[in-house]
Every structure is written in structure tokens, then in C-alpha cells.
Design a protein around this motif. Structure first.
Motif, PDB file in Angstrom:
ATOM      1  N   GLN A  37     130.959  54.966  23.881  1.00 26.03           N
ATOM      2  CA  GLN A  37     129.852  54.296  23.357  1.00 26.03           C
ATOM      3  C   GLN A  37     128.585  54.950  23.255  1.00 26.03           C
ATOM      4  N   ASN A  38     127.812  55.361  22.240  1.00 27.67           N
ATOM      5  CA  ASN A  38     126.724  55.860  22.103  1.00 27.67           C
ATOM      6  C   ASN A  38     125.816  54.705  21.946  1.00 27.67           C
ATOM      7  N   SER A  39     124.489  54.666  22.235  1.00 28.11           N
ATOM      8  CA  SER A  39     123.469  53.924  22.484  1.00 28.11           C
ATOM      9  C   SER A  39     123.469  52.871  21.035  1.00 28.11           C
ATOM     10  N   GLY A  40     123.672  51.863  21.254  1.00 29.53           N
ATOM     11  CA  GLY A  40     123.532  50.906  19.963  1.00 29.53           C
ATOM     12  C   GLY A  40     124.611  50.889  18.947  1.00 29.53           C
ATOM     13  N   ARG A  41     125.522  51.634  19.430  1.00 28.54           N
ATOM     14  CA  ARG A  41     126.723  52.056  18.440  1.00 28.54           C
ATOM     15  C   ARG A  41     127.920  51.312  18.666  1.00 28.54           C
ATOM     16  N   GLY A  42     129.074  51.587  17.866  1.00 25.99           N
ATOM     17  CA  GLY A  42     130.469  50.985  17.979  1.00 25.99           C
ATOM     18  C   GLY A  42     131.037  51.893  19.183  1.00 25.99           C
ATOM     19  N   LEU A  43     132.239  51.423  19.309  1.00 26.76           N
ATOM     20  CA  LEU A  43     133.111  52.033  20.269  1.00 26.76           C
ATOM     21  C   LEU A  43     133.933  53.220  19.630  1.00 26.76           C
ATOM     22  N   VAL A  44     134.199  54.296  20.285  1.00 24.21           N
ATOM     23  CA  VAL A  44     135.007  55.233  19.946  1.00 24.21           C
ATOM     24  C   VAL A  44     135.981  55.554  21.107  1.00 24.21           C
ATOM     25  N   HIS A  45     137.359  55.421  20.360  1.00 18.77           N
ATOM     26  CA  HIS A  45     138.599  55.366  21.268  1.00 18.77           C
ATOM     27  C   HIS A  45     138.837  56.864  21.504  1.00 18.77           C
ATOM     28  N   LEU A  46     138.947  57.157  22.917  1.00 16.83           N
ATOM     29  CA  LEU A  46     139.244  58.503  23.591  1.00 16.83           C
ATOM     30  C   LEU A  46     140.558  58.843  23.824  1.00 16.83           C
ATOM     31  N   ILE A  47     141.124  57.919  24.550  1.00 19.70           N
ATOM     32  CA  ILE A  47     142.418  58.413  24.902  1.00 19.70           C
ATOM     33  C   ILE A  47     143.189  57.097  25.835  1.00 19.70           C
ATOM     34  N   LEU A  48     144.399  56.994  25.655  1.00 15.90           N
ATOM     35  CA  LEU A  48     145.357  55.939  26.138  1.00 15.90           C
ATOM     36  C   LEU A  48     146.348  56.510  26.988  1.00 15.90           C
ATOM     37  N   ILE A  49     146.355  55.833  27.982  1.00 17.93           N
ATOM     38  CA  ILE A  49     147.619  56.171  28.944  1.00 17.93           C
ATOM     39  C   ILE A  49     148.111  54.889  29.355  1.00 17.93           C
ATOM     40  N   GLU A  53     152.716  56.285  32.772  1.00 25.43           N
ATOM     41  CA  GLU A  53     152.128  57.652  32.819  1.00 25.43           C
ATOM     42  C   GLU A  53     151.325  57.871  33.997  1.00 25.43           C
ATOM     43  N   ARG A  54     151.140  59.126  34.480  1.00 22.89           N
ATOM     44  CA  ARG A  54     149.984  59.427  35.495  1.00 22.89           C
ATOM     45  C   ARG A  54     148.838  60.250  35.251  1.00 22.89           C
ATOM     46  N   GLU A  55     149.433  61.134  34.274  1.00 28.60           N
ATOM     47  CA  GLU A  55     148.230  61.866  33.834  1.00 28.60           C
ATOM     48  C   GLU A  55     148.296  62.174  32.246  1.00 28.60           C
ATOM     49  N   LYS A  56     147.075  62.384  31.712  1.00 26.93           N
ATOM     50  CA  LYS A  56     146.992  62.774  30.140  1.00 26.93           C
ATOM     51  C   LYS A  56     145.799  63.770  29.985  1.00 26.93           C
ATOM     52  N   HIS A  57     146.216  64.695  29.140  1.00 25.91           N
ATOM     53  CA  HIS A  57     145.119  65.572  28.598  1.00 25.91           C
ATOM     54  C   HIS A  57     144.803  65.355  27.170  1.00 25.91           C
ATOM     55  N   SER A  58     143.847  65.645  26.639  1.00 19.94           N
ATOM     56  CA  SER A  58     143.232  65.500  25.333  1.00 19.94           C
ATOM     57  C   SER A  58     141.983  66.348  25.289  1.00 19.94           C
ATOM     58  N   GLY A  59     142.165  67.645  24.872  1.00 14.42           N
ATOM     59  CA  GLY A  59     140.813  68.404  24.660  1.00 14.42           C
ATOM     60  C   GLY A  59     140.246  68.666  25.943  1.00 14.42           C
ATOM     61  N   THR A  64     143.845  60.100  34.612  1.00 14.05           N
ATOM     62  CA  THR A  64     144.780  59.864  35.423  1.00 14.05           C
ATOM     63  C   THR A  64     144.965  58.291  35.794  1.00 14.05           C
ATOM     64  N   LEU A  65     146.088  57.878  36.113  1.00 16.12           N
ATOM     65  CA  LEU A  65     146.451  56.653  36.614  1.00 16.12           C
ATOM     66  C   LEU A  65     147.214  56.592  37.763  1.00 16.12           C
ATOM     67  N   ASP A  66     146.717  55.649  38.496  1.00 16.22           N
ATOM     68  CA  ASP A  66     147.533  55.274  39.843  1.00 16.22           C
ATOM     69  C   ASP A  66     147.553  53.772  39.823  1.00 16.22           C
ATOM     70  N   THR A  67     148.829  53.218  39.425  1.00 10.85           N
ATOM     71  CA  THR A  67     149.012  51.693  39.278  1.00 10.85           C
ATOM     72  C   THR A  67     149.327  51.175  40.471  1.00 10.85           C
ATOM     73  N   SER A  68     149.618  52.129  41.516  1.00 12.37           N
ATOM     74  CA  SER A  68     149.693  51.405  42.962  1.00 12.37           C
ATOM     75  C   SER A  68     148.302  51.116  43.532  1.00 12.37           C
ATOM     76  N   LYS A  69     147.246  51.639  43.257  1.00 10.57           N
ATOM     77  CA  LYS A  69     145.838  51.592  43.531  1.00 10.57           C
ATOM     78  C   LYS A  69     145.078  50.848  42.428  1.00 10.57           C
ATOM     79  N   LYS A  70     145.604  50.586  41.251  1.00 12.08           N
ATOM     80  CA  LYS A  70     145.203  49.811  39.913  1.00 12.08           C
ATOM     81  C   LYS A  70     143.807  50.643  39.782  1.00 12.08           C
ATOM     82  N   SER A  71     143.829  51.819  39.705  1.00 19.73           N
ATOM     83  CA  SER A  71     142.692  52.785  39.334  1.00 19.73           C
ATOM     84  C   SER A  71     143.093  53.791  38.508  1.00 19.73           C
ATOM     85  N   SER A  72     141.991  54.168  37.868  1.00 23.32           N
ATOM     86  CA  SER A  72     142.088  55.244  36.782  1.00 23.32           C
ATOM     87  C   SER A  72     140.900  56.262  36.773  1.00 23.32           C
ATOM     88  N   SER A  73     141.157  57.521  36.498  1.00 15.30           N
ATOM     89  CA  SER A  73     139.839  58.342  36.327  1.00 15.30           C
ATOM     90  C   SER A  73     139.868  59.063  34.906  1.00 15.30           C
TER      91      SER A  73
END
Lengths: 111, 115
Positions: A37-49, A53-59, A64-73
Motif C-alpha cells: 500500500q502506497n501512502s493514502g492509496r489502495g492495496l496492491v496484491h503481491l503474492i499468495l501462498i 506451500e512452503r515457499e513461493k517466488h515472483s520476480g 516463505t510460510l511456516d505453518t508450524s510456527k504460524k509465520s511468514s516472511s
């Protein structure tokens, strides 16, 4: 609604460096998404995992997604000044259900 | 595809007046629309969920009589902020699930300023 946590809350880096943002959530999920989200603007979807899935790339993005730790980066490589924005993670428990957003990370990329 | 058009993009109104925000799904049918509110430097908080042809579901702490939601057709959902006060000044954004493709599509948001 429960809010996930994101860290750092703010991140300032130089152009060309990598930026890593983390997100934690509390419930089971169907999938996790990252938005910009740029300042004062709407949302832009970047990536869905998806939850299976554990890892995904886009450009220049890597998620990454770790469901055991309930965390993503979210990693943005070779950052640019145009990447300056707020970044949010969001989760849904089932397909099409409400999204719960993290608190967001404000990224500043200095030229 | 799967575009949600939100209008107006910004509005300034006087205290006590009402403001209507519209979200239209342009190329798909949105049976569900989520309405979020975002205060400066904060995250998006879900206000309510509207379903076509039925009453909206409001989150705890959101006054349904103040934030009127109408979802009378499969392509239009509206949020009316009634008797607006300065504390209602915020960024309002709608979102619809893209059931055929997965994921969600968001409107561009409405910046409401109540003076």
C-alpha cells in the motif's frame, strides 16, 4: 478481528539492499497473502501462498510460510526507491472468508 | 478481470451529514463484500460483511445504525456513514472474494474527511 503481528514495524534500507519482513498469525489458515500500500492509496496484491506451500517466488519477491510456527516472511531483493510503501500480510481461514491483516511494515528505500 | 470500482476516491463533508460510498464489481458477481476501515498509520480493520440479499454482519464495536450497508444486487454494495463526525474520518476500502479464481479484489479506497 484478531490481528497478526508484523515485524519490523518500520524498515529503512538503501537501494539495492534486500528487505525482509515477517508476519505471524494466530489461527489456522487457508492461504496467506502479501499486499503493498502506497501512502493514502489502495492495496496492491503481491503474492499468495497456500497453506500447503512452503515457499513461493515472483520476480524480486520471495515468500516463505511456516505453518508450524504460524509465520511468514516476505523478502524483496535488490530493492528500489519505488518499493517504498507499507506491506501487509493477510490471512483467511477458508476460501472467500474475511481477511485478517497484520499490522504492517513501513518500508523506506533510500536512493 | 475481477475489478471492483469504488467511488468516490475522496470526500470531505460537514459534521452531521451522511456520505455514501459505492463499490461495484465490474466483471464478476460479488455475492459477498467486505468493508474495512483504516486509520492513519494503522492496519485495515474489518467493519462488516455484506451479502447480496441479506442483512450485513457487523464486527463487534461497529454501530450498524451508523454504518449502513446495502447489498441489493450482485454487482453493487454501498456503505453509508450517517451523521458523520470528525472521528469517522478514515480510509474506507471494500473487498470481494474472487471465488472463481481465488484470492480477493480490492476497491481503490475512499478517503473520508469530516470537518
Amino acid at each position: 478481528s484478531q490481528q497478526g503481528e508484523e515485524d519490523p514495524q518500520a524498515l529503512s534500507i538503501q537501494e539495492g539492499e534486500n528487505a525482509t519482513m515477517n508476519c505471524s498469525y494466530k489461527t489456522s489458515i487457508n492461504n496467506l497473502q502479501w499486499y503493498r500500500q502506497n501512502s493514502g492509496r489502495g492495496l496492491v496484491h503481491l503474492i499468495l501462498i497456500r497453506s500447503n506451500e512452503r515457499e513461493k517466488h515472483s520476480g524480486r519477491l520471495r515468500v516463505t510460510l511456516d505453518t508450524s510456527k504460524k509465520s511468514s516472511s516476505l523478502l524483496i531483493t535488490a530493492s528500489r526507491a519505488a518499493d517504498t510503501a507499507s506491506y501487509f500480510c493477510a490471512t483467511d481461514e477458508t476460501s472467500g472468508s474475511r481477511l485478517t491483516f497484520g499490522e504492517g511494515t513501513q518500508l523506506t528505500v533510500n536512493p | 478481470g475481477a475489478v471492483v470500482s469504488q467511488h468516490p476516491s475522496w470526500v470531505i463533508c460537514k459534521s452531521g451529514t451522511s456520505v455514501k460510498i459505492e463499490c461495484r464489481s465490474l466483471d464478476f458477481q460479488a455475492t459477498t463484500m467486505f468493508w474495512y476501515r483504516q486509520f492513519p498509520k494503522q492496519s485495515l480493520m474489518l467493519m462488516a460483511t455484506s451479502n447480496e440479499g441479506s442483512k450485513a454482519t457487523y464486527e463487534q464495536g461497529v454501530e450498524k445504525d451508523k454504518f449502513l450497508i446495502n447489498h441489493a444486487s450482485l454487482t453493487l454494495s454501498t456503505l453509508t456513514v450517517t451523521s458523520a463526525h470528525p472521528e469517522d474520518s478514515s480510509f474506507y476500502i471494500c473487498s470481494a472474494p474472487r471465488t472463481s479464481r481465488g484470492g480477493y479484489t480490492f476497491g481503490s479506497g475512499t478517503r473520508l474527511t469530516v470537518v
